[in-house]
Scaffold this active site. Structure first.
Site, short mmCIF file in Angstrom:
data_model
loop_
_atom_site.label_atom_id
_atom_site.label_comp_id
_atom_site.label_asym_id
_atom_site.label_seq_id
_atom_site.Cartn_x
_atom_site.Cartn_y
_atom_site.Cartn_z
N CYS A 18 -2.35 8.73 3.10
CA CYS A 18 -2.31 8.23 1.72
C CYS A 18 -3.63 8.49 1.01
O CYS A 18 -3.67 8.69 -0.20
CB CYS A 18 -2.00 6.74 1.70
SG CYS A 18 -0.40 6.32 2.41
N GLU A 43 0.89 -1.17 0.00
CA GLU A 43 0.00 0.00 0.00
C GLU A 43 0.92 1.21 0.00
O GLU A 43 1.54 1.53 1.00
CB GLU A 43 -0.92 -0.01 1.22
CG GLU A 43 -2.05 1.01 1.14
CD GLU A 43 -1.71 2.35 1.76
OE1 GLU A 43 -1.33 3.28 1.01
OE2 GLU A 43 -1.80 2.46 2.99
#
Length: 452
Positions: free
Chosen positions: A261, A227
């Site tokens: 993020c 990720e």
């Protein structure tokens, strides 16, 4: 030596001795031994432990949150909410995990095949500082439910959080070796991935870190989940509730001081509603109060470090030099601490290299577009594909955006947020694989077919 520095003051909190090779070996041996026992534990044992860990996180949420606030600067109220969210993840897998692992039977030409989910072994997690509890727990909770064991290499600046996670899990009655913190520098990660006792690795972090870990995992022929970064679009169309969209956009951009993020980093607004959106959005961004993260009245704390602030300032300097206009903010604030003002950037040239980077700070890029096709093209113009948020009340537009935005996640008429029940992850340079939901539980399991 690993050092934790308070970004609100610049003062050193603590230093930690890195594990020696002998210390690493001791923990790998302990993980291997723990897996031999945990892999055959029944689901009731696993779910009971998950429930106790959830209780332990909730009982100590204020003390745990204060550690995160001191080490990386997020507001105390958001740190408490993060710890509470961790408890929900443990409870989610305690409640739903057994059903996710149920066998499935299929008819074959010669009889039946049963698909069974079986644990694989010790999994290494390489985790970042921005959500120092949640990033780890969204790996740990499914790991425990799966019958695997976990090893954590946390960011060097949040070693207090890393130690607190291990201590809390042990306090809840976890067997020794089920979850262990490895206080190590990044240079030691490849060697651990190569060790035969480690079966897989998951990483949340930068593109560079992801490439290094993926290369090490590939060399060892081991599964990896990544990720990585994101430059999430936040698209606003004429049919949307513009006032609500603009207010939500402020929160979506400055949450965690812009260091998420899945923060909304690029506001892509239809020309028909651009002025109305900008009026509310700019007022909201100008009202953001940066200050002491321990103060309940503070909207956002400092960036995680002086170095991180320098990175964002340098990116803004490059963009404005290439023709972008900084309407306000985006400045390093005077005094102690890595504080920065919230800001808004317009006229960003899409062909500038920095426009294709992740802006990990509280400054929004805003783009005006003529129609849905241009909105989608602008959204997809970057190499990332993690999350996205779309604001429209037109059913056809909802379907088109859900289908055509290159991202692992799309939120419609709401701010994107992770949840224990939903798969989390991205495409393109945002990584591959999924965390959370049943898919995150299955990532590091052996789907074994038993023929009868």
């Amino acid at each position: 030596m690993l050092t934790s520095i308070n970004p609100a003051t610049g003062d050193t909190i603590a230093t930690y001795e890195a594990l020696t090779d002998a210390g690493i070996e001791q923990r790998l041996a302990r993980a291997h031994a723990a897996f031999a026992q945990w892999r055959v534990s029944d689901y009731q044992t696993r779910t009971a432990l998950l429930g106790r860990i959830a209780d332990a996180f909730e009982a100590d949420k204020h003390a745990l949150a204060e550690i995160a606030t001191r080490e990386m600067g997020k507001t105390l109220k958001s740190a408490i909410a993060e710890v509470e969210k961790c408890a929900t993840a443990f409870r989610h897998y305690a409640q739903h995990g057994p059903a996710m692992l149920e066998d499935r039977r299929f008819d074959t030409a010669s009889g039946t095949a049963t698909a069974r989910w079986l644990p694989m072994g010790p999994v290494l997690a390489v985790m970042p500082w921005n959500f120092p509890y949640w990033q780890v727990i969204r790996f740990v909770a499914p790991t425990i439910m799966a019958g695997n064991v976990g090893l954590l290499k946390h960011a060097s600046n949040v070693q207090g959080v890393a130690a607190a996670i291990e201590a809390t899990i042990l306090k809840a009655g976890a067997p020794a070796g089920l979850f262990q913190n490895l206080a190590i520098p990044s240079a030691k990660v490849a060697g651990i991935i190569a060790d035969d006792r480690v079966v897989a690795v998951t990483l949340t972090g930068s593109e560079g870190a992801g490439m290094a870990v993926a290369a090490a995992a590939g060399k060892a022929l081991k599964k990896v989940v990544l990720e990585l970064g994101g430059s999430d679009p936040f698209i606003v169309m004429p049919s949307a509730d513009i006032a609500k969209a603009a207010a939500t956009a402020v929160t979506a951009r400055i949450q965690n001081t812009g260091q998420s993020c899945i923060c909304a980093k690029r506001m892509i607004v239809h020309a028909e509603v651009y002025d109305a959106f900008m009026e509310t959005f700019i007022a909201g961004m100008k009202a953001v109060k940066a200050g002491d993260p321990m103060d309940a009245a503070t909207d956002m704390g400092p960036l995680s470090s002086a170095e991180q602030r320098q990175t964002v300032v340098a990116q803004l300097r490059e963009l404005t030099g290439a023709g972008a206009r900084l309407l306000f903010g985006g400045e390093a604030l005077p005094g102690k601490g890595a504080y920065m003002s919230a800001g808004v950037l317009v006229d960003v040239p899409l062909d500038d290299p920095v426009a294709n980077e992740e802006l990990f700070g509280p400054v929004a890029m805003v783009f005006k577009v003529a129609d849905m096709d241009e909105a989608i093209a602008t959204a997809n113009a970057v190499p990332f594909g993690l999350g996205s948020s779309v604001w429209t009340n037109d059913a056809a537009e909802k379907e088109r955006f859900a289908r055509d935005i290159d991202a692992g996640m799309t939120a419609i008429n709401q701010m994107l947020a992770s949840a224990p029940a939903a798969p989390f992850g991205g495409v393109k340079r945002s990584g591959h694989g999924r965390e959370l939901g049943p898919y995150g539980l299955h990532e590091f399991m052996n789907l074994k077919a038993v023929m009868e």
